[in-house]
Design a protein around this motif. Structure first.
Motif, PDB file in Angstrom:
ATOM      1  N   ALA A  61       1.035  -1.476  -0.057  1.00 12.74           N
ATOM      2  CA  ALA A  61       0.213  -0.127  -0.204  1.00 12.74           C
ATOM      3  C   ALA A  61       0.752   1.185  -0.290  1.00 12.74           C
ATOM      4  O   ALA A  61       2.173   0.704   0.721  1.00 12.74           O
ATOM      5  CB  ALA A  61      -0.888  -0.294   1.346  1.00 12.74           C
ATOM      6  N   PHE A  62       0.325   2.021  -0.845  1.00  7.69           N
ATOM      7  CA  PHE A  62       1.417   3.252  -0.359  1.00  7.69           C
ATOM      8  C   PHE A  62       0.542   4.611  -1.393  1.00  7.69           C
ATOM      9  O   PHE A  62      -0.852   4.161  -1.568  1.00  7.69           O
ATOM     10  CB  PHE A  62       2.380   3.651  -2.013  1.00  7.69           C
ATOM     11  N   SER A  63       0.446   6.158  -1.159  1.00 10.57           N
ATOM     12  CA  SER A  63      -0.121   7.094  -0.578  1.00 10.57           C
ATOM     13  C   SER A  63       0.207   7.755  -2.448  1.00 10.57           C
ATOM     14  O   SER A  63       1.400   7.566  -2.599  1.00 10.57           O
ATOM     15  CB  SER A  63       0.158   8.368  -0.268  1.00 10.57           C
ATOM     16  N   ILE A  64      -1.286   7.606  -3.292  1.00  8.67           N
ATOM     17  CA  ILE A  64      -0.820   8.546  -4.084  1.00  8.67           C
ATOM     18  C   ILE A  64      -0.060  10.376  -4.251  1.00  8.67           C
ATOM     19  O   ILE A  64       0.741  10.161  -5.374  1.00  8.67           O
ATOM     20  CB  ILE A  64      -1.749   8.139  -5.063  1.00  8.67           C
ATOM     21  N   THR A  65      -0.036  10.139  -3.285  1.00  7.90           N
ATOM     22  CA  THR A  65       0.097  11.499  -2.946  1.00  7.90           C
ATOM     23  C   THR A  65       1.892  11.993  -2.419  1.00  7.90           C
ATOM     24  O   THR A  65       2.097  12.772  -1.387  1.00  7.90           O
ATOM     25  CB  THR A  65      -0.375  12.557  -1.991  1.00  7.90           C
ATOM     26  N   ASP A  66       2.413  10.422  -2.043  1.00 13.97           N
ATOM     27  CA  ASP A  66       3.561  10.609  -1.787  1.00 13.97           C
ATOM     28  C   ASP A  66       4.541   9.963  -2.419  1.00 13.97           C
ATOM     29  O   ASP A  66       3.878   8.449  -1.983  1.00 13.97           O
ATOM     30  CB  ASP A  66       3.234   9.634  -0.137  1.00 13.97           C
ATOM     31  N   TYR A  67       5.306  10.180  -2.638  1.00 14.09           N
ATOM     32  CA  TYR A  67       5.820   9.601  -3.773  1.00 14.09           C
ATOM     33  C   TYR A  67       7.171   8.562  -3.405  1.00 14.09           C
ATOM     34  O   TYR A  67       7.355   7.827  -3.687  1.00 14.09           O
ATOM     35  CB  TYR A  67       7.100  10.039  -4.668  1.00 14.09           C
ATOM     36  N   GLU A  68       7.632   9.074  -2.132  1.00 14.78           N
ATOM     37  CA  GLU A  68       8.572   8.193  -1.237  1.00 14.78           C
ATOM     38  C   GLU A  68       7.854   7.056  -0.710  1.00 14.78           C
ATOM     39  O   GLU A  68       8.738   5.641  -0.906  1.00 14.78           O
ATOM     40  CB  GLU A  68       9.480   9.131  -0.396  1.00 14.78           C
ATOM     41  N   ALA A  76     -10.094   5.002   0.270  1.00 19.78           N
ATOM     42  CA  ALA A  76     -10.497   4.193   1.722  1.00 19.78           C
ATOM     43  C   ALA A  76     -10.579   5.933   2.416  1.00 19.78           C
ATOM     44  O   ALA A  76     -11.579   5.132   3.612  1.00 19.78           O
ATOM     45  CB  ALA A  76      -8.424   3.911   2.954  1.00 19.78           C
ATOM     46  N   ARG A  77     -10.295   6.920   2.498  1.00 19.05           N
ATOM     47  CA  ARG A  77     -11.804   7.859   3.094  1.00 19.05           C
ATOM     48  C   ARG A  77     -12.526   7.170   2.317  1.00 19.05           C
ATOM     49  O   ARG A  77     -14.040   8.000   3.304  1.00 19.05           O
ATOM     50  CB  ARG A  77     -11.356   9.057   2.717  1.00 19.05           C
ATOM     51  N   GLU A  78     -13.411   7.612   0.969  1.00 20.16           N
ATOM     52  CA  GLU A  78     -14.442   7.566   0.830  1.00 20.16           C
ATOM     53  C   GLU A  78     -15.415   6.318   0.916  1.00 20.16           C
ATOM     54  O   GLU A  78     -16.083   5.674   1.085  1.00 20.16           O
ATOM     55  CB  GLU A  78     -14.497   8.007  -1.210  1.00 20.16           C
ATOM     56  N   SER A  79     -14.544   4.928   0.687  1.00 21.66           N
ATOM     57  CA  SER A  79     -15.212   3.746   0.603  1.00 21.66           C
ATOM     58  C   SER A  79     -14.410   2.493   0.985  1.00 21.66           C
ATOM     59  O   SER A  79     -13.454   2.988   0.045  1.00 21.66           O
ATOM     60  CB  SER A  79     -15.441   3.551  -0.643  1.00 21.66           C
ATOM     61  N   CYS A  80     -14.463   2.325   1.874  1.00 24.45           N
ATOM     62  CA  CYS A  80     -13.695   0.985   2.792  1.00 24.45           C
ATOM     63  C   CYS A  80     -14.268  -0.438   1.451  1.00 24.45           C
ATOM     64  O   CYS A  80     -13.564  -1.445   0.887  1.00 24.45           O
ATOM     65  CB  CYS A  80     -14.358   0.126   3.560  1.00 24.45           C
ATOM     66  N   GLU A  81     -15.257  -0.346   0.268  1.00 22.96           N
ATOM     67  CA  GLU A  81     -15.631  -1.238  -0.195  1.00 22.96           C
ATOM     68  C   GLU A  81     -14.275  -1.801  -1.407  1.00 22.96           C
ATOM     69  O   GLU A  81     -13.998  -2.899  -1.422  1.00 22.96           O
ATOM     70  CB  GLU A  81     -17.191  -0.901  -1.811  1.00 22.96           C
ATOM     71  N   GLY A  82     -13.604  -0.400  -2.025  1.00 25.61           N
ATOM     72  CA  GLY A  82     -12.397  -0.987  -3.085  1.00 25.61           C
ATOM     73  C   GLY A  82     -11.374  -1.700  -1.861  1.00 25.61           C
ATOM     74  O   GLY A  82     -10.342  -2.982  -2.433  1.00 25.61           O
ATOM     75  N   VAL A  83     -10.697  -1.456  -1.281  1.00 23.28           N
ATOM     76  CA  VAL A  83      -9.676  -2.436  -0.003  1.00 23.28           C
ATOM     77  C   VAL A  83     -10.462  -3.535  -0.087  1.00 23.28           C
ATOM     78  O   VAL A  83      -9.448  -4.460   0.364  1.00 23.28           O
ATOM     79  CB  VAL A  83      -9.877  -1.238   1.355  1.00 23.28           C
ATOM     80  N   LYS A 100      -5.418   6.649  -1.174  1.00 23.97           N
ATOM     81  CA  LYS A 100      -6.034   8.475  -1.694  1.00 23.97           C
ATOM     82  C   LYS A 100      -6.221   8.510  -3.169  1.00 23.97           C
ATOM     83  O   LYS A 100      -5.824   9.508  -3.306  1.00 23.97           O
ATOM     84  CB  LYS A 100      -4.442   9.533  -0.593  1.00 23.97           C
ATOM     85  N   GLY A 101      -6.826   8.170  -3.609  1.00 16.40           N
ATOM     86  CA  GLY A 101      -7.227   8.002  -4.844  1.00 16.40           C
ATOM     87  C   GLY A 101      -8.965   9.509  -5.142  1.00 16.40           C
ATOM     88  O   GLY A 101      -8.908   9.617  -6.013  1.00 16.40           O
ATOM     89  N   ASP A 102      -8.930   9.966  -3.883  1.00 16.65           N
ATOM     90  CA  ASP A 102      -9.963  10.823  -3.807  1.00 16.65           C
ATOM     91  C   ASP A 102      -9.257  12.703  -3.561  1.00 16.65           C
ATOM     92  O   ASP A 102      -9.552  13.102  -4.242  1.00 16.65           O
ATOM     93  CB  ASP A 102     -10.764  11.101  -2.304  1.00 16.65           C
ATOM     94  N   LEU A 103      -8.380  12.369  -3.699  1.00 17.56           N
ATOM     95  CA  LEU A 103      -7.229  13.593  -3.474  1.00 17.56           C
ATOM     96  C   LEU A 103      -6.348  13.573  -5.183  1.00 17.56           C
ATOM     97  O   LEU A 103      -4.618  13.529  -5.183  1.00 17.56           O
ATOM     98  CB  LEU A 103      -5.606  13.319  -2.037  1.00 17.56           C
ATOM     99  N   LEU A 104      -6.745  13.608  -6.023  1.00 15.57           N
ATOM    100  CA  LEU A 104      -6.312  13.775  -7.150  1.00 15.57           C
ATOM    101  C   LEU A 104      -5.577  14.780  -7.680  1.00 15.57           C
ATOM    102  O   LEU A 104      -4.136  14.930  -8.413  1.00 15.57           O
ATOM    103  CB  LEU A 104      -7.381  13.385  -8.151  1.00 15.57           C
TER     104      LEU A 104
END
Length: 183
Positions: free
Chosen positions: A53-60, A119-126, A89-93
Motif C-alpha cells: 500500500a502506498f499513497s498517490i500523494t507521497d512519491y517516497e 479508503a476515506r471515501e469507501s472501504c469497498e475498494g479496499v 488516497k484516490g480521492d486526492l487527485l
C-alpha cells in the motif's frame, strides 16, 4: 506493527486472513536498500501474499516498493507469492504525485496486480482488493495439492488482541479456581 485478523468465506472456503502492518520500513541513505525491523522480516517469512500500500500523494512511499520487493525476493528467492500494489488516497487527485501509469508499470514489473482506492471515501475498494488477493492465494494453494507453498515451518504471530483475550480468560479462570478452593 499491528496485526489484524479476520475470517471470511471465499468460493465456499473459510479463509483466515492476518494482515501485518509494516511501519518503519525506510530506504537507507538514499540507496536502493531498505532498513526494517526484525519483526517485519519475521512477517515476511510467514506471509503467503503481499499488499504493498502506498499513497498517490507521497512519491517516497511509492519509491520504497521496489527495494521492499527485492528484500522479499531475497527471503523467498524461488517462491511465487501473490502481490497486490494498492494505491490509496484516490480521492486526492489534485495532490497526486504518482500516476496510475507508474503504478501499473511497477505492478507489471514486480509480477503483481494494481488497484487504486480511496479508503476515506469507501472501504469497498479496499475490501475488493483484499478479496482478489485472497482468491489468488486460494487458487495457488489449491494448485499445490494441499501442500504448503514452501517448506518453512515458522509459527505465525498471534494477534495481540487474541493474546490479550486469552490472558484475561486465563486470569479469570485462575481467580475463580482460587476462590472456589478457599471456600
Amino acid at each position: 506493527g499491528a496485526l489484524y485478523s479476520r475470517k471470511f468465506t471465499i468460493d465456499g472456503e473459510q479463509i483466515s486472513l492476518q494482515v501485518q502492518d509494516t511501519p518503519f520500513v525506510s530506504l537507507e541513505d538514499d540507496t536502493d536498500s531498505i532498513c526494517c525491523q526484525e519483526q517485519i522480516n519475521r512477517s515476511i517469512y510467514w506471509a503467503d501474499g503481499f499488499v504493498f500500500a502506498f499513497s498517490i500523494t507521497d512519491y517516497e512511499s511509492f519509491r520504497l516498493l521496489r527495494p521492499l520487493h527485492q528484500h522479499i525476493r531475497r527471503i523467498h528467492p524461488n517462491a511465487n507469492i501473490p502481490l497486490l500494489l494498492m494505491a490509496n488516497k484516490g480521492d486526492l487527485l489534485r495532490a497526486r504525485q504518482v500516476s496510475s501509469k507508474e503504478g501499473l508499470q511497477l505492478a507489471t514489473e514486480l509480477g503483481g496486480t494494481y488497484c487504486e482506492v480511496s479508503a476515506r471515501e469507501s472501504c469497498e475498494g479496499v475490501h475488493e482488493a483484499f478479496q482478489q488477493l485472497c482468491q489468488e492465494l486460494s487458487r495457488s494453494s489449491s494448485s499445490c495439492n494441499g501442500e504448503k507453498r514452501r517448506g518453512l515451518h515458522l509459527v505465525r504471530p498471534k494477534s495481540p488482541n487474541m493474546q490479550d483475550l486469552k490472558r484475561r480468560l486465563k486470569q479469570a479462570l485462575t481467580s475463580k479456581g482460587k476462590s472456589a478452593t478457599t471456600l
